[in-house]
Design a protein around this motif. Structure first.
Motif, PDB file in Angstrom:
ATOM      1  N   GLN A 153       0.818  -1.207   0.000  1.00 24.55           N
ATOM      2  CA  GLN A 153       0.000   0.000   0.000  1.00 24.55           C
ATOM      3  C   GLN A 153       0.856   1.263   0.000  1.00 24.55           C
ATOM      4  O   GLN A 153       0.430   2.319  -0.466  1.00 24.55           O
ATOM      5  CB  GLN A 153      -0.927  -0.003   1.221  1.00 24.55           C
ATOM      6  CG  GLN A 153      -2.036  -1.042   1.149  1.00 24.55           C
ATOM      7  CD  GLN A 153      -2.834  -1.133   2.441  1.00 24.55           C
ATOM      8  OE1 GLN A 153      -2.544  -0.440   3.418  1.00 24.55           O
ATOM      9  NE2 GLN A 153      -3.832  -2.002   2.456  1.00 24.55           N
ATOM     10  N   GLY A 154       2.067   1.149   0.527  1.00 23.82           N
ATOM     11  CA  GLY A 154       2.966   2.302   0.561  1.00 23.82           C
ATOM     12  C   GLY A 154       3.809   2.468  -0.682  1.00 23.82           C
ATOM     13  O   GLY A 154       4.504   3.488  -0.844  1.00 23.82           O
ATOM     14  N   ALA A 155       3.773   1.488  -1.578  1.00 21.79           N
ATOM     15  CA  ALA A 155       4.583   1.546  -2.803  1.00 21.79           C
ATOM     16  C   ALA A 155       3.832   2.292  -3.895  1.00 21.79           C
ATOM     17  O   ALA A 155       3.473   1.734  -4.934  1.00 21.79           O
ATOM     18  CB  ALA A 155       4.948   0.137  -3.254  1.00 21.79           C
ATOM     19  N   THR A 156       3.594   3.562  -3.667  1.00 22.03           N
ATOM     20  CA  THR A 156       2.868   4.378  -4.627  1.00 22.03           C
ATOM     21  C   THR A 156       3.773   4.771  -5.793  1.00 22.03           C
ATOM     22  O   THR A 156       5.004   4.638  -5.723  1.00 22.03           O
ATOM     23  CB  THR A 156       2.340   5.648  -3.960  1.00 22.03           C
ATOM     24  OG1 THR A 156       3.468   6.437  -3.509  1.00 22.03           O
ATOM     25  CG2 THR A 156       1.467   5.315  -2.759  1.00 22.03           C
ATOM     26  N   ARG A 157       3.162   5.297  -6.856  1.00 14.38           N
ATOM     27  CA  ARG A 157       3.940   5.726  -8.018  1.00 14.38           C
ATOM     28  C   ARG A 157       4.924   6.822  -7.634  1.00 14.38           C
ATOM     29  O   ARG A 157       6.093   6.818  -8.078  1.00 14.38           O
ATOM     30  CB  ARG A 157       3.006   6.212  -9.119  1.00 14.38           C
ATOM     31  CG  ARG A 157       3.735   6.704 -10.375  1.00 14.38           C
ATOM     32  CD  ARG A 157       2.751   7.105 -11.458  1.00 14.38           C
ATOM     33  NE  ARG A 157       1.935   5.982 -11.874  1.00 14.38           N
ATOM     34  CZ  ARG A 157       0.970   6.066 -12.780  1.00 14.38           C
ATOM     35  NH1 ARG A 157       0.700   7.238 -13.347  1.00 14.38           N
ATOM     36  NH2 ARG A 157       0.270   5.002 -13.117  1.00 14.38           N
TER      37      ARG A 157
END
Length: 245
Positions: free
Chosen positions: A172-176
């Motif tokens: 969930q924290g691996a955003t673009r």
């Protein structure tokens, strides 16, 4: 902003290394640690490489290499090596679906996991020896960065299976935005420490690794925390090997 950065950084250190104070974390805090993977990689790289950069065992590169790998394992509590062994156990079994995840989550190490541990640890030791012997220890600061940023990228490119809990939080924290920032910082740092061509080779080797892991993830319905750990180890090996190409 500075307070948020520091809180995320210390949380990431606590979770991923022995360098922080262990504490309970909320789901949001765990997800936010993805923004600090570059910083954690840089910290780990400096801590485990600095003693040798200033001359410890300078006439004994094999000893330096062995101690570097030992310090890497000790500082991280072998967290990523566990994922490396688990994924190779599952991968080597050729199992699919639920059976694959049963093997990956089994705390016991199977034949393929044991082989992967030998190859990985021996590989890092040999590569570190070559880097110390040629006085290119700065690459060993970059290697932990490359591995952790690669794990952010795979976290963005895949989903977690239904059974995953902790892995889903990290993804969930691996955003673009996180991927772009972390990758940019890694490329800049790699170019400064290793040079442009070795950084390019690192990128290519990591891309090949990610492609392989993502193919496996697609077959098995997603990735979990073990995939992230396996990517860290693979990325470290890629950065070390890339410089010697």
């Amino acid at each position: 902003m500075q307070i948020r950065f520091w809180n995320e950084y210390t949380t990431a250190l606590s979770f991923m290394t022995r360098l922080g104070s262990p504490r309970m974390c909320t789901n949001e805090e765990i997800a936010a640690t993805m923004r600090q993977f570059f910083a954690v990689g840089l910290t780990v790289g400096i801590v485990i490489t600095l003693p040798f950069a200033v001359g410890a065992f300078s006439h004994h590169p094999w000893v330096q290499a062995w101690l570097w790998v030992f310090l890497s394992i000790w500082v991280t509590r072998a967290l990523h090596w566990d994922g490396w062994a688990d994924i190779w156990d599952g991968w080597g079994s050729c199992a699919q679906g639920e059976r694959f995840w049963e093997i990956v989550k089994d705390s016991r190490v199977g034949a393929f996991g044991a082989i992967a541990m030998v190859i990985g640890i021996l590989g890092q030791t040999i590569l570190a020896h070559e880097l110390f012997a040629t006085n290119n220890w700065q690459v060993l600061i970059f290697a932990p960065i490359a591995g952790r940023v690669a794990s952010v990228i795979i976290g963005h490119l895949s989903d977690a299976p239904k059974s995953s809990t902790q892995g889903r939080l990290f993804l969930q924290g691996a955003t673009r935005q996180t991927v772009v920032i972390q990758t940019t910082l890694a490329v800049i740092t790699g170019t400064i420490l290793c040079g442009l061509l070795p950084t390019l080779y690192t990128t290519l080797l990591c891309a090949l690794m990610l492609w392989s892991y993502l193919r496996l993830a697609k077959l098995q319905g997603g990735i979990n925390g073990d995939f992230l750990g396996a990517t860290v180890i693979g990325g470290e090996l890629a950065a070390m090997l890339a410089f010697l190409i």
